[in-house]
Write a protein that holds these residues in place. Structure first.
Motif, PDB file in Angstrom:
ATOM      1  N   MET A 118       0.829  -1.203   0.000  1.00  0.00           N
ATOM      2  CA  MET A 118       0.000   0.000   0.000  1.00  0.00           C
ATOM      3  C   MET A 118       0.869   1.262   0.000  1.00  0.00           C
ATOM      4  O   MET A 118       0.654   2.161  -0.777  1.00  0.00           O
ATOM      5  N   LEU A 119       1.915   1.266   0.846  1.00  0.00           N
ATOM      6  CA  LEU A 119       2.847   2.398   0.826  1.00  0.00           C
ATOM      7  C   LEU A 119       4.234   1.863   0.480  1.00  0.00           C
ATOM      8  O   LEU A 119       4.706   0.889   1.073  1.00  0.00           O
ATOM      9  N   SER A 120       4.829   2.514  -0.511  1.00  0.00           N
ATOM     10  CA  SER A 120       6.140   2.060  -0.946  1.00  0.00           C
ATOM     11  C   SER A 120       7.099   3.246  -0.996  1.00  0.00           C
ATOM     12  O   SER A 120       6.908   4.178  -1.775  1.00  0.00           O
ATOM     13  N   ILE A 121       8.127   3.214  -0.125  1.00  0.00           N
ATOM     14  CA  ILE A 121       9.105   4.310  -0.072  1.00  0.00           C
ATOM     15  C   ILE A 121      10.413   3.781  -0.653  1.00  0.00           C
ATOM     16  O   ILE A 121      10.936   2.770  -0.194  1.00  0.00           O
ATOM     17  N   LYS A 122      10.905   4.481  -1.676  1.00  0.00           N
ATOM     18  CA  LYS A 122      12.132   4.001  -2.328  1.00  0.00           C
ATOM     19  C   LYS A 122      13.206   5.076  -2.338  1.00  0.00           C
ATOM     20  O   LYS A 122      13.001   6.160  -2.898  1.00  0.00           O
ATOM     21  N   ASN A 123      14.332   4.773  -1.701  1.00  0.00           N
ATOM     22  CA  ASN A 123      15.528   5.632  -1.725  1.00  0.00           C
ATOM     23  C   ASN A 123      15.199   7.105  -1.484  1.00  0.00           C
ATOM     24  O   ASN A 123      15.652   7.989  -2.212  1.00  0.00           O
ATOM     25  N   LEU A 182      17.081  12.966   5.551  1.00  0.00           N
ATOM     26  CA  LEU A 182      16.808  11.591   5.124  1.00  0.00           C
ATOM     27  C   LEU A 182      17.787  11.237   4.006  1.00  0.00           C
ATOM     28  O   LEU A 182      17.902  11.954   3.022  1.00  0.00           O
ATOM     29  N   LYS A 183      18.470  10.128   4.169  1.00  0.00           N
ATOM     30  CA  LYS A 183      19.554   9.801   3.223  1.00  0.00           C
ATOM     31  C   LYS A 183      19.332   8.448   2.567  1.00  0.00           C
ATOM     32  O   LYS A 183      20.206   7.600   2.577  1.00  0.00           O
ATOM     33  N   GLY A 184      18.142   8.256   2.025  1.00  0.00           N
ATOM     34  CA  GLY A 184      17.882   7.003   1.324  1.00  0.00           C
ATOM     35  C   GLY A 184      17.079   6.037   2.168  1.00  0.00           C
ATOM     36  O   GLY A 184      17.600   5.038   2.646  1.00  0.00           O
ATOM     37  N   ILE A 185      15.794   6.343   2.342  1.00  0.00           N
ATOM     38  CA  ILE A 185      14.908   5.467   3.118  1.00  0.00           C
ATOM     39  C   ILE A 185      14.213   4.503   2.157  1.00  0.00           C
ATOM     40  O   ILE A 185      13.693   4.925   1.120  1.00  0.00           O
ATOM     41  N   ASN A 186      14.209   3.228   2.531  1.00  0.00           N
ATOM     42  CA  ASN A 186      13.444   2.226   1.791  1.00  0.00           C
ATOM     43  C   ASN A 186      12.510   1.528   2.770  1.00  0.00           C
ATOM     44  O   ASN A 186      12.964   1.066   3.826  1.00  0.00           O
ATOM     45  N   LEU A 187      11.212   1.498   2.417  1.00  0.00           N
ATOM     46  CA  LEU A 187      10.253   0.895   3.330  1.00  0.00           C
ATOM     47  C   LEU A 187       8.993   0.490   2.567  1.00  0.00           C
ATOM     48  O   LEU A 187       8.490   1.249   1.748  1.00  0.00           O
ATOM     49  N   GLU A 188       8.543  -0.734   2.846  1.00  0.00           N
ATOM     50  CA  GLU A 188       7.293  -1.218   2.236  1.00  0.00           C
ATOM     51  C   GLU A 188       6.299  -1.485   3.365  1.00  0.00           C
ATOM     52  O   GLU A 188       6.624  -2.190   4.330  1.00  0.00           O
ATOM     53  N   THR A 219      14.661  15.587  -2.209  1.00  0.00           N
ATOM     54  CA  THR A 219      15.684  15.797  -3.234  1.00  0.00           C
ATOM     55  C   THR A 219      15.779  14.631  -4.216  1.00  0.00           C
ATOM     56  O   THR A 219      16.133  14.811  -5.367  1.00  0.00           O
ATOM     57  N   SER A 220      15.463  13.416  -3.742  1.00  0.00           N
ATOM     58  CA  SER A 220      15.364  12.301  -4.683  1.00  0.00           C
ATOM     59  C   SER A 220      14.603  11.151  -4.032  1.00  0.00           C
ATOM     60  O   SER A 220      14.287  11.192  -2.845  1.00  0.00           O
ATOM     61  N   GLY A 221      14.289  10.165  -4.863  1.00  0.00           N
ATOM     62  CA  GLY A 221      13.549   9.016  -4.365  1.00  0.00           C
ATOM     63  C   GLY A 221      12.070   9.128  -4.689  1.00  0.00           C
ATOM     64  O   GLY A 221      11.625  10.119  -5.276  1.00  0.00           O
ATOM     65  N   SER A 222      11.305   8.083  -4.312  1.00  0.00           N
ATOM     66  CA  SER A 222       9.875   8.102  -4.631  1.00  0.00           C
ATOM     67  C   SER A 222       9.053   7.521  -3.482  1.00  0.00           C
ATOM     68  O   SER A 222       9.570   6.749  -2.671  1.00  0.00           O
ATOM     69  N   VAL A 223       7.815   7.969  -3.427  1.00  0.00           N
ATOM     70  CA  VAL A 223       6.858   7.396  -2.478  1.00  0.00           C
ATOM     71  C   VAL A 223       5.558   7.166  -3.239  1.00  0.00           C
ATOM     72  O   VAL A 223       5.041   8.094  -3.863  1.00  0.00           O
ATOM     73  N   THR A 224       5.074   5.954  -3.219  1.00  0.00           N
ATOM     74  CA  THR A 224       3.764   5.717  -3.840  1.00  0.00           C
ATOM     75  C   THR A 224       2.820   5.151  -2.795  1.00  0.00           C
ATOM     76  O   THR A 224       3.236   4.434  -1.877  1.00  0.00           O
ATOM     77  N   LYS A 280      18.920   6.848   7.733  1.00  0.00           N
ATOM     78  CA  LYS A 280      18.776   5.565   7.026  1.00  0.00           C
ATOM     79  C   LYS A 280      18.217   4.517   7.971  1.00  0.00           C
ATOM     80  O   LYS A 280      18.462   4.579   9.187  1.00  0.00           O
ATOM     81  N   ILE A 281      17.506   3.543   7.405  1.00  0.00           N
ATOM     82  CA  ILE A 281      17.065   2.420   8.235  1.00  0.00           C
ATOM     83  C   ILE A 281      18.242   1.449   8.338  1.00  0.00           C
ATOM     84  O   ILE A 281      18.711   0.920   7.322  1.00  0.00           O
ATOM     85  N   VAL A 282      18.736   1.271   9.573  1.00  0.00           N
ATOM     86  CA  VAL A 282      19.933   0.440   9.732  1.00  0.00           C
ATOM     87  C   VAL A 282      19.599  -0.988  10.148  1.00  0.00           C
ATOM     88  O   VAL A 282      20.427  -1.886  10.028  1.00  0.00           O
ATOM     89  N   LYS A 283      18.401  -1.188  10.654  1.00  0.00           N
ATOM     90  CA  LYS A 283      18.028  -2.554  11.024  1.00  0.00           C
ATOM     91  C   LYS A 283      16.510  -2.679  11.062  1.00  0.00           C
ATOM     92  O   LYS A 283      15.824  -1.769  11.518  1.00  0.00           O
TER      93      LYS A 283
END
Lengths: 262, 482
Positions: A1-6, A17-23, A56-61, A223-226
């Motif tokens: 449903m939520l997709s966060i990319k870089n 924020l320096k490159g978050i990835n999360l689904e 500054t970069s990345g995407s969220v859908t 960043k997400i480290v763990k």
């Protein structure tokens, strides 16, 4: 449903924020933990569309649609809700008027008719009881003269009124005593639903005793480290952020505090 | 400037919806001011000799007066010989005898402005006197009011029909020597409203005057006189609009209120003169003297104003609290925008024992405007037990506007009590973000925040107009944020 990319975002030229990835899938509860300054609140604000932050970069859908190109109010109408850490006061505007304007803006967006004052009042009274707020507070100005606990309960009340698709809770536990924490947690647990995702941002583990997350992510320096399950939060409490090589002055104090509370 | 601010400034451009011109045949004086002009004006109005003499005396004194420059306002000096002092729609004979004889063009004009001149119209509870440029063109509900003993007519009619009342009270509250603009007004006032409420009468409906400036290069100098006799009550409201023109136009009015023992006057203003365009071109110069004399014991005067128009506003509705236990109130919302300038406030002069006054002023500045509250609270030596409460709040929208507060307090009596509170706040990015995060769009959010800020004043307006005032602010703000 939520997709966060870089996802990269900065405020006043400083990258937070320096490159978050999360689904995140519908029905899930995710907790973001991390020391102060790690970017937890920034992530919440960026998702809700605060203009003060620049992506500054990345995407969220969300549901496959580009969330970042939408204005703040459009995101809200699509079901993004942010429970603020420090909700501001709007003097002279009653809570009732504010919430009714909000609820009707959402209804209008869905092509539904506006709620009249009586219908709205009935709903508001019921939900205010659910978060243990005296219905008289509905007539007061938005957050005007509210205690910290009242403000937090008011935020959860609004989430319950608006029934969002994605509820983002920014440090909803901060400044609450144990009783208030229980009320707020019950409210959040009432929000849990198959078609709804919850993203909680918190510094302390203790909230997760009341609202048990499906996933826990540790954020450090943008960043997400763990990532892990519920047990990750407990391990953090036990061993502190230093265990993950993260500096945090408050961790020792906070885990000592929550240990003694337990 | 933040991103939100930029968006706001783009949205801030408002439309002035009353900017049309009525095409109508008029009689207009050549520009210029001299004794001959004043004599002709007085002749056209068929005034008694005392009125002409009163005017000429004021004019001669005015020639020696100087335009005040103490206000926090900037504008080019006005050439008083460049202005025409009389302009009126042509008509066959005298004043119209009934509404049916009013030029349909005029009726249409007022209809467009939302002011019903038909007595069966929807605002049935409000009697209206319509002043168009220099003359009153219609007054509604005169008969039912007359039955209650209330006189409600144009000041020109009053000068002819009730000369004793006019002679007794005109200029007693604002003498022609009071200030430059009041002096000018006394010399050349063209029309306005006269109200007399007799002893013990509660005026059965709201009274209202609607002022419209239409002609170019013309000044409007209206004069209003309201007398509430012992134990009477009246609520009066004035509204004003003007066409959009590139030249500035002068509006210099005088309003005098007199309240006798136990009488109460509630005077509300919704001022929406053309404010000029977004570059500060054009707009009305609004130099107005409004003052009430609470002569009687336990009399009460309440001023409520919502000021959104005019390029320049210079206005201090005041109360002289002479009668023992008399009460003065001033509730004000002043909104400035673009290049508008407002220097407004009140004077509460406590002379009598146990007199009380309340001042609540809400200034809202947007765009590049300047908004000043200037107030005087004065206690005379005999004002035992008098007290005042003042609250002045300023709200800034954007970061290029200014708000200033100049409260003056003078006390010659040790028992007097003054309370003063002042705040300045901004429509903050955080407030906007909270509203938008709850699905509320920017325009709605600003108007909600501003209306909340003004709540204490709006609740003082007659109900029909409280809604109007809220809407007016909405139009005037059209999406501004800071």
């Amino acid at each position: 449903m939520l997709s966060i990319k870089n996802l990269h975002a900065s405020v006043e030229g400083k990258e937070i924020l320096k490159g978050i990835n999360l689904e995140i899938k519908a029905g899930e509860v995710h907790a973001i933990m991390g020391p102060n300054g790690s970017g937890k609140s920034t992530l919440a604000q960026v998702l809700a569309g605060n203009d003060a932050f620049e992506v500054t970069s990345g995407s969220v859908t969300m549901h496959g649609e580009d969330l970042l190109e939408k204005a703040t109010e459009e995101r809200a109408r699509d079901g993004v809700f942010l429970a603020f850490q420090y909700p501001v006061e709007i003097p002279g505007v009653s809570n009732l008027q504010f919430m009714r304007t909000s609820v009707n803006a959402m209804r209008h967006h869905r092509g539904e008719s506006e709620m009249n004052a009586a219908e709205f009042m009935k709903m508001a009274r019921e939900i205010s009881k659910q978060v243990d707020l005296d219905p008289a507070f509905l007539k007061r100005g938005v957050n005007e003269g509210f205690s910290g606990g009242e403000k937090k309960r008011n935020e959860i009340m609004q989430a319950l009124m608006l029934q969002p698709k994605l509820a983002i809770l920014d440090e909803t536990d901060s400044g609450l005593d144990i009783d208030a924490l229980k009320v707020v947690s019950d409210g959040v647990n009432a929000l849990r639903a198959e078609d709804r995702a919850i993203l909680m941002v918190t510094h302390y583990q203790r909230l997760l005793d009341h609202i048990v997350p499906d996933f826990v992510h540790v954020l450090a320096e943008g960043k997400i480290v763990k990532s892990g399950g519920r047990e990750l939060a407990l391990e953090l409490e036990e061993r502190g952020y230093a265990w993950l090589g993260i500096k945090d002055d408050e961790t020792a104090a906070s885990s000592a505090l929550s240990n003694s509370a337990n | 400037m933040t991103t939100a601010n930029k968006e706001v400034n783009e949205l801030i451009k408002r439309e002035y919806e009353h900017g049309f011109v009525t095409d109508i045949e008029v009689d207009t004086f050549e520009p210029g001011l001299n004794e001959d002009v004043i004599t002709r004006l007085s002749e056209i109005k068929k005034e008694p000799q005392f009125m002409l003499e009163w005017r000429l005396k004021a004019y001669r004194r005015w020639l020696e007066m100087e335009e005040p420059d103490w206000a926090h306002l900037g504008y080019e000096r006005i050439d008083y010989n460049d202005i025409s002092y009389y302009s009126a729609p042509k008509r066959k004979e005298d004043m119209p005898q009934s509404l049916d004889e009013v030029d349909p063009e005029l009726l249409k004009t007022y209809e467009r402005l939302g002011i019903p001149l038909h007595e069966h119209a929807k605002l049935a509870g409000v009697a209206v006197d319509a002043v168009f440029d220099s003359v009153s063109v219609a007054t509604t509900f005169k008969e039912p009011l007359a039955k209650a003993g209330v006189i409600f007519c144009s000041i020109s009619e009053a000068v002819r029909d009730y000369p004793e009342l006019v002679q007794k009270y005109l200029g007693t509250v604002v003498p022609h020597t009071d200030n430059f603009f009041a002096g000018l007004n006394a010399a050349v006032f063209s029309d306005g409203t006269f109200v007399y409420v007799p002893k013990g009468v509660r005026c059965p409906m709201e009274l209202s005057t609607y002022f419209r400036i239409n002609a170019a290069n013309t000044g409007q100098f209206e004069r209003t006189l309201i007398i509430a006799d012992e134990g009477s009550y009246v609520s009066y409201l004035e509204g004003c609009t003007a066409p959009m023109r590139d030249e500035n136009q002068l509006h210099a009015a005088v309003v005098e209120l007199i309240a006798l023992d136990d009488a109460e006057i509630k005077y509300s203003t919704v001022q929406n003169w053309y404010p000029g365009d977004e570059n500060g071109k054009g707009g009305i110069y609004n130099f107005v003297t409004k003052r009430a004399a609470c002569i009687g014991k336990n009399s009460k005067v309440s001023w409520t104003q919502v000021e959104t128009g005019s390029a320049i506003t210079w206005k201090y509705p005041s109360c002289i609290l002479r009668g023992e236990g008399s009460v003065g109130e001033f509730y004000s919302v002043a909104l400035t925008h673009n290049y508008q300038q407002a220097d407004t406030g009140t004077k509460m002069i406590h002379l009598g024992k146990n007199t009380t006054s309340t001042i609540i002023s809400k200034g809202i500045s947007a765009g590049k405007s300047s908004n000043v509250y200037r107030g005087l609270v004065k206690f005379g030596p005999r004002a035992e037990g008098a007290r005042n409460f003042t609250e002045c709040d300023s709200l800034l929208i954007g970061d290029q506007c200014g708000a200033h507060t100049f409260p003056y307090i003078e006390s010659l009596n040790k028992s007097a009590i003054v309370e003063h509170e002042a705040t300045t706040s901004k429509v903050s990015d955080e407030q906007m973000f909270l509203c938008r995060q709850r699905g509320i769009d920017m325009e709605r959010a600003v108007s909600m925040i501003v209306n909340g800020f003004c709540k204490d004043v709006f609740k003082e307006l007659p109900m029909e107009f409280a809604v109007e005032a809220g809407k007016l602010l909405e139009v005037s703000l059209e999406g501004s944020v800071g």
